[in-house]
Scaffold this motif. Structure first.
Motif, PDB file in Angstrom:
ATOM      1  N   SER A 138       0.840  -1.197   0.000  1.00  0.00           N
ATOM      2  CA  SER A 138       0.000   0.000   0.000  1.00  0.00           C
ATOM      3  C   SER A 138       0.872   1.242   0.000  1.00  0.00           C
ATOM      4  N   SER A 166      -8.236  -3.330  -6.622  1.00  0.00           N
ATOM      5  CA  SER A 166      -9.203  -2.727  -5.707  1.00  0.00           C
ATOM      6  C   SER A 166     -10.633  -2.903  -6.196  1.00  0.00           C
ATOM      7  N   LYS A 208      -4.842  -0.093  -1.037  1.00  0.00           N
ATOM      8  CA  LYS A 208      -3.957  -0.162  -2.199  1.00  0.00           C
ATOM      9  C   LYS A 208      -3.469   1.201  -2.650  1.00  0.00           C
TER      10      LYS A 208
END
Length: 150
Positions: free
Chosen positions: A2, A28, A77
């Motif tokens: 991330s 995502s 993310k």
């Protein structure tokens, strides 16, 4: 891994699509966006615009820091935060936060954390301009502290 994608202070209107695109990715299933806008009233008084000032180097540093905390706490993310400075008329965005994650819960929780922490610790100040011609600093609690304990 991330990571933040767009952390910025700007004196121009915020490009919402750019902020959202900065976190969008194929991993995502959720992108949560918070848009803070200037409303036309505050405590029963008519507002004409808000004016923001920032200690920019520290503000960007703190925005990156809280983005990092969000990435550690939730499986996100991408995180982007853009805050506008200068005059922000009624109806326009002063802050846009976007969070991408595999699932909606993480995106919502991280986004909520980010706006709450931004208002709490980032050195950005707001003046309210009222229709009666008065100008007042807004009541905000910036606690300028280390976030290592949060």
């Amino acid at each position: 891994m991330s990571m933040d994608r767009l952390i910025a202070i700007t004196d121009s209107p915020i490009d919402l699509q750019r902020v959202v695109a900065s976190v969008a990715n194929e991993d995502s299933g959720a992108v949560n966006v918070f848009i803070g806008t200037t409303r036309n009233n505050s405590n029963g008084r008519a507002v004409t615009l808000l004016e923001y000032e920032a200690y920019e180097p520290m503000a960007v540093k703190m925005m990156r820091h809280i983005a990092g905390i969000a990435c550690e706490r939730w499986d996100v993310k991408g995180v982007s935060i853009v805050h506008r400075i200068g005059a922000v008329p009624v109806g326009e965005a002063s802050v846009v936060i976007a969070v991408a994650s595999a699932h909606r819960r993480e995106a919502f929780e991280a986004c909520r954390f980010l706006i709450d922490e931004l208002k709490r610790v980032v050195p950005i100040w707001k003046r309210e301009h009222f229709a009666d011609g008065t100008v007042e600093w807004s009541q905000h609690s910036h606690e300028q502290q280390e976030l290592t304990n949060t």
